[in-house]
Write an enzyme that holds these catalytic residues in place. Sequence first.
Site, PDB file in Angstrom:
ATOM      1  N   ASP A  29       0.861  -1.191   0.000  1.00 50.05           N
ATOM      2  CA  ASP A  29       0.000   0.000   0.000  1.00 50.05           C
ATOM      3  C   ASP A  29       0.896   1.238   0.000  1.00 50.05           C
ATOM      4  O   ASP A  29       2.072   1.171   0.378  1.00 50.05           O
ATOM      5  CB  ASP A  29      -0.907   0.024   1.237  1.00 50.05           C
ATOM      6  CG  ASP A  29      -1.845   1.233   1.233  1.00 50.05           C
ATOM      7  OD1 ASP A  29      -2.444   1.528   0.176  1.00 50.05           O
ATOM      8  OD2 ASP A  29      -1.968   1.913   2.269  1.00 50.05           O
ATOM      9  N   SER A  30       0.291   2.370  -0.383  1.00 49.86           N
ATOM     10  CA  SER A  30       1.039   3.623  -0.333  1.00 49.86           C
ATOM     11  C   SER A  30       1.460   3.949   1.102  1.00 49.86           C
ATOM     12  O   SER A  30       2.449   4.644   1.307  1.00 49.86           O
ATOM     13  CB  SER A  30       0.164   4.757  -0.861  1.00 49.86           C
ATOM     14  OG  SER A  30      -1.018   4.836  -0.077  1.00 49.86           O
ATOM     15  N   TYR A  61      -0.902   8.570  -2.336  1.00 46.44           N
ATOM     16  CA  TYR A  61      -0.858   8.409  -3.785  1.00 46.44           C
ATOM     17  C   TYR A  61      -2.079   9.058  -4.448  1.00 46.44           C
ATOM     18  O   TYR A  61      -2.064   9.329  -5.645  1.00 46.44           O
ATOM     19  CB  TYR A  61      -0.874   6.912  -4.150  1.00 46.44           C
ATOM     20  CG  TYR A  61       0.451   6.185  -4.066  1.00 46.44           C
ATOM     21  CD1 TYR A  61       1.557   6.731  -3.412  1.00 46.44           C
ATOM     22  CD2 TYR A  61       0.578   4.923  -4.640  1.00 46.44           C
ATOM     23  CE1 TYR A  61       2.753   6.026  -3.340  1.00 46.44           C
ATOM     24  CE2 TYR A  61       1.771   4.216  -4.579  1.00 46.44           C
ATOM     25  CZ  TYR A  61       2.855   4.766  -3.927  1.00 46.44           C
ATOM     26  OH  TYR A  61       4.028   4.063  -3.860  1.00 46.44           O
ATOM     27  N   GLY A  62      -3.152   9.252  -3.661  1.00 47.63           N
ATOM     28  CA  GLY A  62      -4.442   9.700  -4.201  1.00 47.63           C
ATOM     29  C   GLY A  62      -4.365  10.849  -5.192  1.00 47.63           C
ATOM     30  O   GLY A  62      -4.978  10.801  -6.254  1.00 47.63           O
ATOM     31  N   ASN A  93      -6.398   0.912  -3.401  1.00 49.78           N
ATOM     32  CA  ASN A  93      -7.304   1.124  -4.544  1.00 49.78           C
ATOM     33  C   ASN A  93      -6.671   2.017  -5.595  1.00 49.78           C
ATOM     34  O   ASN A  93      -6.865   1.825  -6.791  1.00 49.78           O
ATOM     35  CB  ASN A  93      -8.612   1.748  -4.053  1.00 49.78           C
ATOM     36  CG  ASN A  93      -9.431   0.758  -3.273  1.00 49.78           C
ATOM     37  OD1 ASN A  93     -10.256   0.069  -3.828  1.00 49.78           O
ATOM     38  ND2 ASN A  93      -9.179   0.637  -1.974  1.00 49.78           N
ATOM     39  N   THR A  94      -5.931   3.021  -5.137  1.00 51.36           N
ATOM     40  CA  THR A  94      -5.337   3.966  -6.083  1.00 51.36           C
ATOM     41  C   THR A  94      -4.331   3.231  -6.975  1.00 51.36           C
ATOM     42  O   THR A  94      -4.327   3.403  -8.202  1.00 51.36           O
ATOM     43  CB  THR A  94      -4.661   5.121  -5.310  1.00 51.36           C
ATOM     44  OG1 THR A  94      -5.575   5.586  -4.311  1.00 51.36           O
ATOM     45  CG2 THR A  94      -4.292   6.259  -6.228  1.00 51.36           C
ATOM     46  N   THR A 212      -8.361   1.637   1.288  1.00 48.68           N
ATOM     47  CA  THR A 212      -8.062   0.737   2.405  1.00 48.68           C
ATOM     48  C   THR A 212      -7.740   1.488   3.697  1.00 48.68           C
ATOM     49  O   THR A 212      -7.595   0.863   4.748  1.00 48.68           O
ATOM     50  CB  THR A 212      -6.926  -0.229   2.015  1.00 48.68           C
ATOM     51  OG1 THR A 212      -5.803   0.539   1.565  1.00 48.68           O
ATOM     52  CG2 THR A 212      -7.364  -1.163   0.910  1.00 48.68           C
ATOM     53  N   HIS A 213      -7.650   2.800   3.621  1.00 50.43           N
ATOM     54  CA  HIS A 213      -7.497   3.589   4.859  1.00 50.43           C
ATOM     55  C   HIS A 213      -8.832   3.773   5.589  1.00 50.43           C
ATOM     56  O   HIS A 213      -8.851   4.081   6.774  1.00 50.43           O
ATOM     57  CB  HIS A 213      -6.968   4.989   4.538  1.00 50.43           C
ATOM     58  CG  HIS A 213      -5.500   5.065   4.272  1.00 50.43           C
ATOM     59  ND1 HIS A 213      -4.908   4.515   3.167  1.00 50.43           N
ATOM     60  CD2 HIS A 213      -4.498   5.667   4.982  1.00 50.43           C
ATOM     61  CE1 HIS A 213      -3.610   4.765   3.193  1.00 50.43           C
ATOM     62  NE2 HIS A 213      -3.334   5.464   4.282  1.00 50.43           N
TER      63      HIS A 213
HETATM   64  N1  DGL Z   1      -5.019   3.037   0.840  1.00 51.47           N
HETATM   65  C1  DGL Z   1      -4.936   3.720  -0.424  1.00 51.47           C
HETATM   66  C2  DGL Z   1      -6.139   3.356  -1.277  1.00 51.47           C
HETATM   67  O1  DGL Z   1      -6.750   2.313  -1.020  1.00 51.47           O
HETATM   68  C3  DGL Z   1      -4.722   5.174  -0.170  1.00 51.47           C
HETATM   69  C4  DGL Z   1      -4.246   5.898  -1.329  1.00 51.47           C
HETATM   70  C5  DGL Z   1      -3.434   7.120  -1.037  1.00 51.47           C
HETATM   71  O2  DGL Z   1      -2.277   6.976  -0.676  1.00 51.47           O
HETATM   72  O3  DGL Z   1      -3.962   8.220  -1.246  1.00 51.47           O
HETATM   73  O4  DGL Z   1      -6.497   4.023  -2.227  1.00 51.47           O
END
Ligand code: DGL
Length: 293
Positions: A29-30, A61-62, A93-94, A212-213
């Site tokens: 994950d990010s 990452y969003g 997800n991103t 996922t956050h």
């Molecule tokens: N947990 C990431 C997701 O599911 C967060 C993305 C981010 O870093 O903005 O999209």
Amino acid sequence: MPLRYVLFFFRRTGMEGFSEKAGAIGIFDSGYGGLTVFDKIRRLMPQYDYIYLGDNARAPYGPRSFEVVYRFTRQAVVRLFEEGCQLVILACNTASAKALRSIQQRDLPEWDATRRVLGVIRPTVELMDQLSRTKHVGIVGTVGTVSSGSYQLELAKMFPHIQVTAEACPMWVPLVENNEFASPGADYFVKRHLEHLFAQDDKIDTLILGCTHYPLLLDKIRRYTPDGVTLLPQGECVARSLQDYLHRHPEMDAKLTKEGHCRFLTTEATDKFSEAATLFLSYPVSAEQVIID
Ligand code: DGL
């Protein structure tokens, strides 16, 4: 020739020498959000070994472009392959929206066609028809996930009769990453986006938490969601989908080590990661720092 060019050459040609040996399941994950998925996967399948990698130094990452999310995600996947992972879950997800397809179609055949990288969008979308009675579904996610249109496209492909309304929530990940998810500031932003979403379609009966956050904001999300709406965090459905995948692919299962060990890698300072990870997992973890660029 300098060593880094030699390594680059091997990587590009697919002869990079990723180990053939069995390895852990990689989870990426990010930042910390993927820990909500890791937690459910590990509870369901504690026998496997896992390596979690959080690119905390470059999160979120969003708001980032396709090109940058792809580049960062690709680097993370290569790192997990170098750690011996044969299978990597993009618990983001991103990254699933912006990088998964290119990695699966362009990179894997070049690197090693027997390895797998799986995302979180498809296992979530697969449940929608059985969960929604009104066939009106809402999605909350990062700007990147929502603007990529990935959920909307997957749903249209799989269940064209389902109507989808998506809301980008740019402040929700920073609230979680900065440990502000229980604060009054979080109430403000959660309320604002959910009111906006449900004002667009009051028939929504199922809400995908497409980041996922967001499980850390679950109490607040529940508070501002109309009664009777089903909330769908992704951890459990991704875990069940992975279990099913491993049953259907014994050749992959045979390449996964099963000693119940977990490692946590972060691109940020390890004490920061360990402290925050404890909030997500409710038990202490010790992390290792890595550089993945
Ligand atoms: N947990 C990431 C997701 O599911 C967060 C993305 C981010 O870093 O903005 O999209």
